[in-house]
Design an enzyme around this catalytic site. Structure first.
Site, PDB file in Angstrom:
ATOM      1  N   GLU A 181      42.006 -98.337  -3.933  1.00 41.16           N
ATOM      2  CA  GLU A 181      43.397 -98.005  -4.284  1.00 41.16           C
ATOM      3  C   GLU A 181      44.293 -98.099  -3.049  1.00 41.16           C
ATOM      4  O   GLU A 181      45.516 -98.108  -3.154  1.00 41.16           O
ATOM      5  CB  GLU A 181      43.487 -96.548  -4.795  1.00 41.16           C
ATOM      6  CG  GLU A 181      42.849 -96.284  -6.119  1.00 41.16           C
ATOM      7  CD  GLU A 181      42.683 -94.770  -6.366  1.00 41.16           C
ATOM      8  OE1 GLU A 181      43.215 -93.941  -5.590  1.00 41.16           O
ATOM      9  OE2 GLU A 181      41.990 -94.436  -7.339  1.00 41.16           O
TER      10      GLU A 181
ATOM     11  N   ASP B 192      27.082 -88.788   4.449  1.00 37.94           N
ATOM     12  CA  ASP B 192      25.891 -88.030   4.824  1.00 37.94           C
ATOM     13  C   ASP B 192      24.842 -88.077   3.704  1.00 37.94           C
ATOM     14  O   ASP B 192      25.182 -87.927   2.525  1.00 37.94           O
ATOM     15  CB  ASP B 192      26.310 -86.571   5.069  1.00 37.94           C
ATOM     16  CG  ASP B 192      25.220 -85.747   5.704  1.00 37.94           C
ATOM     17  OD1 ASP B 192      24.812 -86.084   6.827  1.00 37.94           O
ATOM     18  OD2 ASP B 192      24.779 -84.761   5.085  1.00 37.94           O
TER      19      ASP B 192
HETATM   20  C1  NOJ Z   1      22.267 -85.876   8.048  1.00 33.11           C
HETATM   21  C2  NOJ Z   1      23.054 -85.425   9.239  1.00 33.11           C
HETATM   22  O1  NOJ Z   1      23.194 -86.489  10.134  1.00 33.11           O
HETATM   23  C3  NOJ Z   1      22.291 -84.263   9.816  1.00 33.11           C
HETATM   24  O2  NOJ Z   1      22.762 -83.891  11.076  1.00 33.11           O
HETATM   25  C4  NOJ Z   1      22.354 -83.132   8.830  1.00 33.11           C
HETATM   26  O3  NOJ Z   1      21.564 -82.049   9.307  1.00 33.11           O
HETATM   27  C5  NOJ Z   1      21.817 -83.556   7.466  1.00 33.11           C
HETATM   28  N1  NOJ Z   1      22.289 -84.840   7.062  1.00 33.11           N
HETATM   29  C6  NOJ Z   1      22.239 -82.565   6.421  1.00 33.11           C
HETATM   30  O4  NOJ Z   1      23.614 -82.649   6.200  1.00 33.11           O
END
Ligand code: NOJ
Length: 563
Positions: free
Chosen positions: A269, A218
Protein backbone atom coordinates in the site's frame (compact mmCIF):
# COMPACT_ATOMS: atom_id res chain seq x y z
CA UNK A 1 49.12 -5.78 5.36
CA UNK A 2 47.77 -5.29 1.87
CA UNK A 3 45.99 -1.99 1.64
CA UNK A 4 43.04 -1.05 -0.52
CA UNK A 5 44.25 0.37 -3.76
CA UNK A 6 41.04 1.73 -5.20
CA UNK A 7 38.91 2.32 -2.15
CA UNK A 8 38.23 5.98 -2.37
CA UNK A 9 34.61 6.12 -3.47
CA UNK A 10 32.47 8.29 -1.21
CA UNK A 11 29.90 6.06 0.43
CA UNK A 12 27.15 8.57 1.00
CA UNK A 13 24.91 8.18 -2.03
CA UNK A 14 21.62 6.41 -1.34
CA UNK A 15 20.68 3.73 -3.85
CA UNK A 16 18.43 5.40 -6.41
CA UNK A 17 14.74 4.72 -6.11
CA UNK A 18 13.36 2.06 -8.39
CA UNK A 19 16.34 -0.26 -8.13
CA UNK A 20 15.12 -2.63 -5.46
CA UNK A 21 17.91 -1.58 -3.10
CA UNK A 22 17.24 -4.53 -0.82
CA UNK A 23 18.45 -7.01 -3.46
CA UNK A 24 22.09 -6.20 -2.86
CA UNK A 25 22.21 -3.84 0.11
CA UNK A 26 24.64 -4.06 3.00
CA UNK A 27 22.61 -3.68 6.19
CA UNK A 28 24.16 -2.99 9.58
CA UNK A 29 22.47 -4.56 12.59
CA UNK A 30 22.24 -2.33 15.65
CA UNK A 31 21.60 -4.17 18.91
CA UNK A 32 20.33 -1.02 20.59
CA UNK A 33 21.23 -1.88 24.18
CA UNK A 34 24.89 -2.17 23.26
CA UNK A 35 25.55 0.36 20.49
CA UNK A 36 25.78 3.86 22.01
CA UNK A 37 24.50 5.25 25.31
CA UNK A 38 23.62 8.96 25.27
CA UNK A 39 22.50 9.45 28.87
CA UNK A 40 25.03 7.55 30.97
CA UNK A 41 22.67 4.87 32.28
CA UNK A 42 24.84 2.14 30.80
CA UNK A 43 22.25 1.12 28.18
CA UNK A 44 22.35 2.14 24.54
CA UNK A 45 19.49 4.24 23.20
CA UNK A 46 17.99 6.00 20.18
CA UNK A 47 19.79 9.34 20.70
CA UNK A 48 23.01 7.31 20.95
CA UNK A 49 22.30 5.80 17.54
CA UNK A 50 21.52 9.24 16.12
CA UNK A 51 24.90 10.51 17.29
CA UNK A 52 26.65 7.66 15.48
CA UNK A 53 24.83 7.87 12.15
CA UNK A 54 27.77 9.69 10.51
CA UNK A 55 29.99 6.74 11.48
CA UNK A 56 27.62 4.35 9.73
CA UNK A 57 27.37 6.56 6.66
CA UNK A 58 31.17 6.73 6.47
CA UNK A 59 31.49 2.99 7.01
CA UNK A 60 29.58 2.66 3.75
CA UNK A 61 26.53 0.59 4.64
CA UNK A 62 23.22 1.12 2.85
CA UNK A 63 20.80 0.57 5.70
CA UNK A 64 20.45 -0.16 9.39
CA UNK A 65 18.26 -2.67 11.21
CA UNK A 66 17.52 -1.68 14.80
CA UNK A 67 16.52 -4.40 17.29
CA UNK A 68 13.31 -3.77 19.30
CA UNK A 69 13.11 -0.38 21.04
CA UNK A 70 9.47 -0.63 22.14
CA UNK A 71 8.16 -0.49 25.73
CA UNK A 72 9.31 -3.71 27.37
CA UNK A 73 10.05 -5.13 30.81
CA UNK A 74 13.25 -6.51 29.18
CA UNK A 75 12.71 -10.13 30.10
CA UNK A 76 14.40 -10.93 26.77
CA UNK A 77 16.30 -7.77 25.88
CA UNK A 78 13.25 -6.10 24.33
CA UNK A 79 11.95 -9.13 22.41
CA UNK A 80 9.12 -9.07 24.96
CA UNK A 81 7.08 -6.16 23.62
CA UNK A 82 4.48 -4.49 25.85
CA UNK A 83 3.37 -1.92 23.25
CA UNK A 84 4.22 -2.25 19.57
CA UNK A 85 3.57 1.41 18.78
CA UNK A 86 5.66 3.37 21.24
CA UNK A 87 9.24 3.65 22.50
CA UNK A 88 10.71 2.18 25.68
CA UNK A 89 11.70 5.08 28.00
CA UNK A 90 15.14 3.50 28.52
CA UNK A 91 15.71 4.00 24.79
CA UNK A 92 14.12 7.45 24.36
CA UNK A 93 10.81 8.70 23.05
CA UNK A 94 8.75 8.26 19.94
CA UNK A 95 10.08 11.62 18.73
CA UNK A 96 13.62 10.18 18.90
CA UNK A 97 12.60 7.30 16.66
CA UNK A 98 11.02 9.70 14.19
CA UNK A 99 14.06 11.97 14.22
CA UNK A 100 16.35 9.00 13.76
CA UNK A 101 14.44 7.83 10.68
CA UNK A 102 14.53 11.32 9.17
CA UNK A 103 18.22 11.87 9.90
CA UNK A 104 19.20 8.44 8.59
CA UNK A 105 17.34 9.12 5.36
CA UNK A 106 19.12 12.46 5.11
CA UNK A 107 22.41 10.57 5.14
CA UNK A 108 21.30 8.07 2.53
CA UNK A 109 20.71 5.27 5.05
CA UNK A 110 17.56 3.21 5.02
CA UNK A 111 15.99 2.02 8.26
CA UNK A 112 14.52 -1.39 9.11
CA UNK A 113 12.83 -1.99 12.44
CA UNK A 114 12.13 -5.26 14.22
CA UNK A 115 8.65 -6.70 14.52
CA UNK A 116 7.97 -9.49 17.02
CA UNK A 117 4.75 -11.27 16.04
CA UNK A 118 5.06 -14.69 17.68
CA UNK A 119 4.67 -13.42 21.23
CA UNK A 120 4.07 -10.27 23.22
CA UNK A 121 5.24 -9.35 26.70
CA UNK A 122 3.14 -10.61 29.58
CA UNK A 123 2.76 -6.89 30.37
CA UNK A 124 1.00 -6.20 27.05
CA UNK A 125 -2.49 -4.85 27.59
CA UNK A 126 -3.96 -7.90 25.84
CA UNK A 127 -2.27 -10.39 28.15
CA UNK A 128 -3.16 -8.36 31.21
CA UNK A 129 -6.77 -8.36 30.02
CA UNK A 130 -6.59 -12.12 29.45
CA UNK A 131 -5.36 -12.68 32.99
CA UNK A 132 -8.12 -10.50 34.42
CA UNK A 133 -10.93 -11.97 32.33
CA UNK A 134 -10.40 -15.59 33.30
CA UNK A 135 -10.76 -19.00 31.61
CA UNK A 136 -12.90 -19.26 28.50
CA UNK A 137 -13.12 -15.49 27.99
CA UNK A 138 -12.75 -13.79 24.58
CA UNK A 139 -9.71 -11.98 26.03
CA UNK A 140 -7.93 -15.31 26.48
CA UNK A 141 -8.67 -16.29 22.88
CA UNK A 142 -5.95 -13.87 21.68
CA UNK A 143 -3.31 -16.11 23.32
CA UNK A 144 -2.85 -19.88 23.42
CA UNK A 145 -4.53 -21.18 26.55
CA UNK A 146 -5.19 -24.89 27.12
CA UNK A 147 -6.23 -27.17 29.94
CA UNK A 148 -3.55 -29.33 31.51
CA UNK A 149 -3.38 -33.11 31.51
CA UNK A 150 -3.35 -35.66 34.31
CA UNK A 151 -5.14 -35.47 37.65
CA UNK A 152 -6.60 -31.98 38.16
CA UNK A 153 -4.92 -30.86 34.92
CA UNK A 154 -1.66 -30.47 36.80
CA UNK A 155 0.51 -31.60 33.88
CA UNK A 156 1.28 -29.29 30.90
CA UNK A 157 -1.06 -29.74 27.89
CA UNK A 158 1.74 -31.35 25.88
CA UNK A 159 5.49 -31.95 25.92
CA UNK A 160 6.58 -28.85 23.96
CA UNK A 161 9.74 -27.26 25.31
CA UNK A 162 10.68 -23.58 25.45
CA UNK A 163 13.59 -22.59 23.23
CA UNK A 164 15.15 -21.11 26.35
CA UNK A 165 14.76 -24.33 28.38
CA UNK A 166 12.00 -25.95 30.41
CA UNK A 167 8.36 -26.54 29.44
CA UNK A 168 6.77 -24.21 26.89
CA UNK A 169 3.68 -24.00 29.13
CA UNK A 170 3.12 -22.05 32.34
CA UNK A 171 0.15 -22.54 34.64
CA UNK A 172 -1.84 -19.67 36.09
CA UNK A 173 -3.32 -19.76 39.61
CA UNK A 174 -6.76 -20.37 38.05
CA UNK A 175 -5.45 -23.64 36.59
CA UNK A 176 -5.18 -22.68 32.89
CA UNK A 177 -1.92 -23.16 31.01
CA UNK A 178 -0.56 -20.73 28.41
CA UNK A 179 1.99 -21.38 25.68
CA UNK A 180 5.34 -19.56 25.44
CA UNK A 181 7.88 -20.87 22.97
CA UNK A 182 10.39 -18.56 24.67
CA UNK A 183 10.35 -17.18 28.26
CA UNK A 184 7.17 -17.33 30.40
CA UNK A 185 7.14 -13.51 30.13
CA UNK A 186 6.66 -13.95 26.35
CA UNK A 187 3.22 -15.55 25.84
CA UNK A 188 2.58 -16.72 22.26
CA UNK A 189 -0.26 -14.86 20.58
CA UNK A 190 -2.94 -16.82 18.75
CA UNK A 191 -2.50 -16.35 14.99
CA UNK A 192 -5.81 -18.11 14.36
CA UNK A 193 -7.55 -15.01 15.78
CA UNK A 194 -8.66 -12.32 13.28
CA UNK A 195 -8.02 -9.52 15.78
CA UNK A 196 -4.39 -10.57 16.05
CA UNK A 197 -4.04 -10.53 12.28
CA UNK A 198 -5.65 -7.09 11.98
CA UNK A 199 -3.69 -5.60 14.87
CA UNK A 200 -0.32 -6.54 13.41
CA UNK A 201 -1.37 -4.97 10.11
CA UNK A 202 -1.99 -1.78 12.06
CA UNK A 203 1.42 -2.00 13.71
CA UNK A 204 3.07 -2.36 10.31
CA UNK A 205 1.17 0.72 9.12
CA UNK A 206 2.11 2.66 12.25
CA UNK A 207 5.83 2.35 11.49
CA UNK A 208 5.42 2.60 7.71
CA UNK A 209 3.60 5.89 8.27
CA UNK A 210 6.71 7.05 10.14
CA UNK A 211 8.87 6.29 7.17
CA UNK A 212 10.57 3.01 7.95
CA UNK A 213 11.92 1.15 4.93
CA UNK A 214 10.96 -2.26 6.19
CA UNK A 215 10.91 -4.86 8.91
CA UNK A 216 12.98 -7.70 10.24
CA UNK A 217 10.48 -10.36 11.35
CA UNK A 218 11.34 -12.17 14.57
CA UNK A 219 10.95 -15.99 14.49
CA UNK A 220 8.98 -15.65 11.29
CA UNK A 221 8.54 -19.43 10.99
CA UNK A 222 6.71 -20.10 14.26
CA UNK A 223 3.43 -18.18 14.12
CA UNK A 224 1.14 -21.03 13.10
CA UNK A 225 0.97 -24.09 15.32
CA UNK A 226 -0.69 -27.44 14.72
CA UNK A 227 -4.12 -26.83 16.26
CA UNK A 228 -4.20 -30.41 17.49
CA UNK A 229 -1.26 -29.54 19.77
CA UNK A 230 0.24 -33.05 19.51
CA UNK A 231 3.13 -34.21 21.66
CA UNK A 232 6.47 -34.05 19.92
CA UNK A 233 7.68 -37.29 21.49
CA UNK A 234 10.97 -38.18 19.88
CA UNK A 235 10.13 -36.52 16.58
CA UNK A 236 13.25 -35.67 14.63
CA UNK A 237 13.07 -31.98 13.86
CA UNK A 238 15.65 -32.17 11.09
CA UNK A 239 13.72 -34.97 9.40
CA UNK A 240 10.48 -33.03 9.56
CA UNK A 241 12.12 -29.85 8.36
CA UNK A 242 12.38 -30.84 4.72
CA UNK A 243 10.49 -29.54 1.73
CA UNK A 244 8.52 -32.69 1.11
CA UNK A 245 8.11 -34.31 4.52
CA UNK A 246 5.36 -33.98 7.10
CA UNK A 247 5.21 -30.66 8.87
CA UNK A 248 6.51 -30.01 12.37
CA UNK A 249 3.73 -29.04 14.85
CA UNK A 250 5.47 -25.73 15.66
CA UNK A 251 8.07 -24.69 13.13
CA UNK A 252 7.71 -23.72 9.49
CA UNK A 253 4.15 -24.85 8.93
CA UNK A 254 2.61 -24.23 5.52
CA UNK A 255 -0.15 -22.05 7.01
CA UNK A 256 2.34 -19.35 8.02
CA UNK A 257 2.67 -18.21 4.41
CA UNK A 258 -0.88 -16.87 4.46
CA UNK A 259 0.18 -14.44 7.18
CA UNK A 260 2.96 -13.04 5.02
CA UNK A 261 0.84 -12.77 1.92
CA UNK A 262 -1.36 -10.49 4.03
CA UNK A 263 1.63 -8.50 5.27
CA UNK A 264 2.89 -8.03 1.72
CA UNK A 265 -0.41 -6.47 0.71
CA UNK A 266 -0.06 -3.98 3.58
CA UNK A 267 3.50 -3.09 2.61
CA UNK A 268 2.53 -2.67 -1.01
CA UNK A 269 0.00 0.00 0.00
CA UNK A 270 3.03 2.25 0.54
CA UNK A 271 5.19 3.98 -1.98
CA UNK A 272 8.95 3.68 -2.07
CA UNK A 273 10.71 0.38 -1.81
CA UNK A 274 9.96 -1.10 1.55
CA UNK A 275 11.10 -4.61 2.32
CA UNK A 276 10.82 -7.49 4.76
CA UNK A 277 13.55 -9.78 6.00
CA UNK A 278 12.51 -12.99 7.75
CA UNK A 279 14.36 -14.46 10.67
CA UNK A 280 13.45 -18.08 10.04
CA UNK A 281 15.75 -20.87 11.20
CA UNK A 282 14.63 -23.20 8.43
CA UNK A 283 17.26 -25.77 7.52
CA UNK A 284 16.06 -26.77 4.08
CA UNK A 285 16.85 -24.02 1.53
CA UNK A 286 13.81 -25.02 -0.54
CA UNK A 287 11.56 -24.45 2.45
CA UNK A 288 13.28 -21.15 3.21
CA UNK A 289 12.77 -20.00 -0.37
CA UNK A 290 9.02 -20.36 0.10
CA UNK A 291 9.10 -17.29 2.36
CA UNK A 292 10.50 -15.15 -0.44
CA UNK A 293 8.08 -16.05 -3.21
CA UNK A 294 6.92 -13.01 -5.18
CA UNK A 295 3.77 -12.36 -3.14
CA UNK A 296 5.39 -12.91 0.28
CA UNK A 297 8.54 -11.51 1.87
CA UNK A 298 11.42 -9.92 -0.01
CA UNK A 299 14.32 -11.56 1.80
CA UNK A 300 15.13 -14.12 4.51
CA UNK A 301 18.36 -14.59 6.45
CA UNK A 302 20.32 -17.48 5.10
CA UNK A 303 21.49 -19.21 8.28
CA UNK A 304 22.73 -22.25 6.43
CA UNK A 305 25.76 -20.19 5.35
CA UNK A 306 26.33 -18.94 8.91
CA UNK A 307 26.36 -22.53 10.13
CA UNK A 308 28.71 -23.84 7.45
CA UNK A 309 32.18 -24.92 8.56
CA UNK A 310 35.27 -23.08 7.31
CA UNK A 311 35.85 -25.60 4.52
CA UNK A 312 35.93 -24.94 0.79
CA UNK A 313 33.65 -27.78 -0.32
CA UNK A 314 31.04 -27.13 2.35
CA UNK A 315 30.96 -23.41 1.66
CA UNK A 316 30.75 -23.88 -2.07
CA UNK A 317 27.87 -26.31 -1.93
CA UNK A 318 26.04 -24.10 0.58
CA UNK A 319 26.50 -21.04 -1.60
CA UNK A 320 25.31 -22.89 -4.71
CA UNK A 321 22.27 -24.37 -3.03
CA UNK A 322 21.20 -21.08 -1.44
CA UNK A 323 21.63 -19.12 -4.67
CA UNK A 324 19.76 -21.70 -6.71
CA UNK A 325 16.79 -21.99 -4.40
CA UNK A 326 16.20 -18.26 -3.98
CA UNK A 327 16.88 -17.62 -7.67
CA UNK A 328 14.14 -20.14 -8.53
CA UNK A 329 11.57 -17.85 -6.90
CA UNK A 330 13.13 -14.61 -8.18
CA UNK A 331 14.52 -13.47 -4.81
CA UNK A 332 18.05 -12.52 -3.77
CA UNK A 333 20.01 -14.46 -1.18
CA UNK A 334 20.71 -12.79 2.17
CA UNK A 335 24.09 -13.54 3.78
CA UNK A 336 24.92 -13.11 7.45
CA UNK A 337 27.84 -14.25 9.60
CA UNK A 338 26.95 -12.88 13.05
CA UNK A 339 24.04 -11.45 14.99
CA UNK A 340 22.92 -10.92 18.58
CA UNK A 341 21.91 -14.59 19.00
CA UNK A 342 25.00 -16.45 17.82
CA UNK A 343 28.63 -16.73 18.83
CA UNK A 344 30.59 -13.98 17.05
CA UNK A 345 32.24 -15.41 13.95
CA UNK A 346 35.78 -14.36 14.91
CA UNK A 347 35.40 -16.83 17.79
CA UNK A 348 33.56 -19.51 15.81
CA UNK A 349 36.23 -19.64 13.14
CA UNK A 350 38.96 -19.77 15.76
CA UNK A 351 37.75 -23.04 17.21
CA UNK A 352 40.23 -25.65 16.26
CA UNK A 353 37.74 -28.46 15.72
CA UNK A 354 36.99 -26.83 12.32
CA UNK A 355 33.25 -27.19 12.81
CA UNK A 356 32.46 -23.53 12.44
CA UNK A 357 29.52 -24.48 14.61
CA UNK A 358 28.63 -23.41 18.09
CA UNK A 359 25.88 -21.21 16.76
CA UNK A 360 22.83 -22.87 18.24
CA UNK A 361 21.80 -21.66 21.64
CA UNK A 362 22.56 -25.00 23.27
CA UNK A 363 26.11 -25.11 21.95
CA UNK A 364 27.09 -21.49 22.06
CA UNK A 365 30.02 -21.42 24.42
CA UNK A 366 32.18 -24.48 24.36
CA UNK A 367 35.15 -23.75 26.57
CA UNK A 368 36.39 -27.29 25.98
CA UNK A 369 37.14 -26.58 22.32
CA UNK A 370 40.62 -25.09 21.85
CA UNK A 371 40.42 -21.55 20.54
CA UNK A 372 42.98 -19.62 18.50
CA UNK A 373 41.51 -16.15 18.39
CA UNK A 374 44.11 -14.64 16.15
CA UNK A 375 43.41 -17.38 13.59
CA UNK A 376 39.68 -16.78 14.10
CA UNK A 377 40.11 -13.09 13.36
CA UNK A 378 42.14 -13.81 10.26
CA UNK A 379 39.48 -16.20 8.99
CA UNK A 380 36.72 -13.76 9.93
CA UNK A 381 38.33 -11.10 7.72
CA UNK A 382 38.63 -13.63 4.89
CA UNK A 383 35.02 -14.72 5.40
CA UNK A 384 33.84 -11.12 5.23
CA UNK A 385 35.48 -10.51 1.86
CA UNK A 386 34.04 -13.78 0.60
CA UNK A 387 30.57 -12.83 1.82
CA UNK A 388 30.67 -9.31 0.43
CA UNK A 389 31.66 -10.68 -2.97
CA UNK A 390 28.60 -12.93 -3.26
CA UNK A 391 25.45 -11.90 -5.12
CA UNK A 392 22.68 -10.75 -2.80
CA UNK A 393 22.34 -8.64 0.32
CA UNK A 394 24.54 -8.89 3.41
CA UNK A 395 23.89 -8.14 7.07
CA UNK A 396 26.76 -6.99 9.29
CA UNK A 397 26.47 -7.19 13.07
CA UNK A 398 27.71 -4.21 15.08
CA UNK A 399 31.31 -4.67 16.18
CA UNK A 400 32.28 -7.26 13.59
CA UNK A 401 33.90 -4.40 11.65
CA UNK A 402 36.17 -3.99 14.69
CA UNK A 403 37.03 -7.71 14.74
CA UNK A 404 35.29 -8.15 18.10
CA UNK A 405 35.22 -11.63 19.53
CA UNK A 406 32.65 -13.40 21.71
CA UNK A 407 33.27 -12.48 25.36
CA UNK A 408 33.31 -15.98 26.82
CA UNK A 409 34.31 -15.09 30.38
CA UNK A 410 31.65 -12.65 31.53
CA UNK A 411 31.20 -13.04 35.29
CA UNK A 412 28.12 -15.11 36.10
CA UNK A 413 26.80 -12.26 38.23
CA UNK A 414 26.27 -10.03 35.18
CA UNK A 415 24.56 -12.53 32.86
CA UNK A 416 21.11 -11.36 31.78
CA UNK A 417 20.04 -13.68 28.98
CA UNK A 418 16.96 -15.65 30.14
CA UNK A 419 18.70 -18.79 28.86
CA UNK A 420 21.03 -18.65 31.88
CA UNK A 421 18.23 -18.96 34.43
CA UNK A 422 15.91 -21.13 32.32
CA UNK A 423 18.62 -23.77 31.92
CA UNK A 424 19.47 -23.61 35.62
CA UNK A 425 22.88 -22.21 34.76
CA UNK A 426 23.73 -25.04 32.36
CA UNK A 427 24.04 -22.58 29.45
CA UNK A 428 25.40 -19.07 29.71
CA UNK A 429 23.29 -17.77 26.82
CA UNK A 430 23.94 -14.97 24.37
CA UNK A 431 25.34 -12.11 26.43
CA UNK A 432 28.86 -12.78 25.12
CA UNK A 433 27.96 -11.35 21.70
CA UNK A 434 26.07 -8.39 23.18
CA UNK A 435 28.85 -6.59 25.03
CA UNK A 436 28.76 -2.81 24.37
CA UNK A 437 30.81 -1.42 21.51
CA UNK A 438 34.18 0.27 22.25
CA UNK A 439 34.31 3.65 20.52
CA UNK A 440 37.41 5.14 22.17
CA UNK A 441 40.42 3.69 24.02
CA UNK A 442 39.51 5.50 27.25
CA UNK A 443 36.56 6.30 29.48
CA UNK A 444 34.36 4.25 31.81
CA UNK A 445 32.84 2.31 28.94
CA UNK A 446 35.36 2.93 26.15
CA UNK A 447 33.23 5.69 24.65
CA UNK A 448 30.00 3.69 24.69
CA UNK A 449 28.62 6.17 27.24
CA UNK A 450 29.59 8.09 30.34
CA UNK A 451 28.53 5.41 32.85
CA UNK A 452 29.30 1.77 33.55
CA UNK A 453 28.08 -0.37 30.64
CA UNK A 454 25.39 -2.98 31.32
CA UNK A 455 27.92 -5.69 30.48
CA UNK A 456 31.64 -5.20 31.16
CA UNK A 457 33.98 -4.83 28.19
CA UNK A 458 37.30 -6.70 28.02
CA UNK A 459 40.18 -4.31 28.82
CA UNK A 460 41.94 -5.02 25.53
CA UNK A 461 38.92 -3.74 23.58
CA UNK A 462 40.54 -0.31 24.01
CA UNK A 463 42.80 -1.30 21.10
CA UNK A 464 39.82 -2.56 19.15
CA UNK A 465 37.90 0.68 19.55
CA UNK A 466 36.74 2.68 16.56
CA UNK A 467 39.13 5.54 17.40
CA UNK A 468 42.08 3.16 17.65
CA UNK A 469 41.34 1.53 14.28
CA UNK A 470 40.23 4.57 12.31
CA UNK A 471 42.85 5.37 9.70
CA UNK A 472 45.15 2.62 11.05
CA UNK A 473 46.84 0.68 8.29
CA UNK A 474 45.66 -2.92 8.22
CA UNK A 475 42.91 -2.49 10.78
CA UNK A 476 39.73 -4.50 10.44
CA UNK A 477 37.68 -1.30 10.39
CA UNK A 478 39.64 0.02 7.41
CA UNK A 479 39.27 -3.34 5.67
CA UNK A 480 35.48 -3.12 6.00
CA UNK A 481 35.44 0.48 4.77
CA UNK A 482 37.55 -0.39 1.78
CA UNK A 483 35.43 -3.43 0.95
CA UNK A 484 32.16 -1.54 1.20
CA UNK A 485 33.45 1.31 -0.94
CA UNK A 486 34.65 -1.13 -3.61
CA UNK A 487 31.37 -2.99 -3.51
CA UNK A 488 29.62 0.26 -4.34
CA UNK A 489 32.10 1.27 -7.01
CA UNK A 490 32.15 -2.01 -8.95
CA UNK A 491 28.81 -2.84 -10.59
CA UNK A 492 29.90 -6.50 -10.86
CA UNK A 493 29.40 -6.90 -7.13
CA UNK A 494 25.75 -5.95 -7.29
CA UNK A 495 23.45 -8.27 -9.09
CA UNK A 496 26.20 -9.25 -11.49
CA UNK A 497 26.59 -12.84 -12.66
CA UNK A 498 28.69 -15.26 -10.66
CA UNK A 499 30.71 -18.10 -12.17
CA UNK A 500 33.01 -20.54 -10.43
CA UNK A 501 36.49 -20.90 -11.91
CA UNK A 502 38.88 -23.86 -11.65
CA UNK A 503 41.14 -23.56 -8.60
CA UNK A 504 43.40 -25.74 -6.41
CA UNK A 505 41.92 -27.98 -3.69
CA UNK A 506 40.75 -26.18 -0.56
CA UNK A 507 40.32 -22.89 -2.39
CA UNK A 508 37.37 -21.03 -3.84
CA UNK A 509 37.60 -18.92 -6.98
CA UNK A 510 34.75 -17.15 -8.71
CA UNK A 511 34.18 -14.29 -11.08
CA UNK A 512 31.50 -11.63 -10.84
CA UNK A 513 30.62 -9.65 -13.92
CA UNK A 514 28.23 -6.97 -15.07
CA UNK A 515 27.70 -7.01 -18.81
CA UNK A 516 26.24 -3.50 -19.03
CA UNK A 517 29.25 -1.76 -17.49
CA UNK A 518 31.91 -4.29 -18.41
CA UNK A 519 32.89 -4.51 -14.72
CA UNK A 520 34.54 -7.86 -13.85
CA UNK A 521 36.07 -8.89 -10.54
CA UNK A 522 37.40 -12.11 -9.13
CA UNK A 523 37.29 -13.36 -5.55
CA UNK A 524 39.76 -16.02 -4.39
CA UNK A 525 39.76 -17.63 -0.95
CA UNK A 526 42.39 -19.99 0.42
CA UNK A 527 40.88 -22.28 3.05
CA UNK A 528 43.77 -24.78 2.94
CA UNK A 529 46.89 -25.11 5.02
CA UNK A 530 49.49 -23.84 2.57
CA UNK A 531 49.86 -20.85 0.28
CA UNK A 532 48.70 -21.12 -3.33
CA UNK A 533 49.72 -19.00 -6.32
CA UNK A 534 47.62 -15.88 -6.72
CA UNK A 535 45.24 -16.38 -9.64
CA UNK A 536 46.61 -14.64 -12.69
CA UNK A 537 44.08 -11.91 -13.26
CA UNK A 538 44.61 -8.16 -13.20
CA UNK A 539 45.17 -5.84 -10.34
CA UNK A 540 44.71 -6.70 -6.66
CA UNK A 541 41.83 -4.59 -5.38
CA UNK A 542 41.82 -5.70 -1.78
CA UNK A 543 43.07 -8.56 0.38
CA UNK A 544 42.00 -9.67 3.83
CA UNK A 545 45.63 -10.12 4.95
CA UNK A 546 49.21 -9.81 3.68
CA UNK A 547 49.95 -11.57 0.42
CA UNK A 548 53.13 -13.64 0.13
CA UNK A 549 56.37 -12.10 -1.22
CA UNK A 550 55.93 -13.94 -4.53
CA UNK A 551 52.29 -12.87 -4.76
CA UNK A 552 50.96 -16.03 -3.12
CA UNK A 553 47.60 -16.28 -1.46
CA UNK A 554 48.34 -17.46 2.10
CA UNK A 555 46.02 -19.75 4.07
CA UNK A 556 42.86 -18.21 5.50
CA UNK A 557 43.06 -15.21 3.20
CA UNK A 558 40.72 -13.77 0.57
CA UNK A 559 41.70 -11.48 -2.28
CA UNK A 560 39.63 -9.44 -4.74
CA UNK A 561 41.15 -8.83 -8.17
CA UNK A 562 40.01 -6.80 -11.12
CA UNK A 563 39.85 -8.80 -14.33
C1 NOJ B 1 14.89 -14.22 17.94
C2 NOJ B 1 15.62 -13.02 18.48
O1 NOJ B 1 16.66 -12.69 17.61
C3 NOJ B 1 16.09 -13.42 19.85
O2 NOJ B 1 17.01 -12.51 20.38
C4 NOJ B 1 14.89 -13.59 20.73
O3 NOJ B 1 15.30 -14.05 22.01
C5 NOJ B 1 13.91 -14.61 20.14
N1 NOJ B 1 13.72 -14.43 18.74
C6 NOJ B 1 12.57 -14.48 20.81
O4 NOJ B 1 11.96 -13.28 20.44
Amino acid sequence: MTQPQTATTAATEPAPAGEQWWRNAVIYQIYIRSFADSDGDGIGDLPGIRSRLPYLRDLGVDAIWITPFYPSPMADGGYDVADYRDVEPLFGQLADAEALITEAHGMGLRVLVDIVPNHSSDQHVWFQAALAAGPGSPERARYVFRQGRGPAGAEPPNDWQSTFGGSAWTRLPDGAWYLHLFAPEQPDVNWEHPEVVADFHDTLRFWLDRGVDGFRIDVANSLKKDQGFPDLGDMDVELLDTHSGPRHPIWDRDEVHGVYRGWRLVLDEYDGERAFVAEAWVTDPQRLAMYVRPDELHTAFNFQYLRAPWEAAALRSTIDECLATTHAVGAPTTWVLSNHDVTRHATRYGRLDHTGGGVAEGERVRPDTPLDLSLGRQRARAATLLTLALPGSTYLYQGEELGLEEVVDLPESVLQDPIWERTHHAERGRDGCRVPIPWTPHGPSLGFGSGEPWLPQPADWAQRSVAAQQGAEGSTLELYRAALALRRAEPAFGEGDMSWQPSPDDTLLFERSDAASGSRVVCAVNLGESAVPLPSYGKVLLASGPLGPQAELPPDTTVWLRV
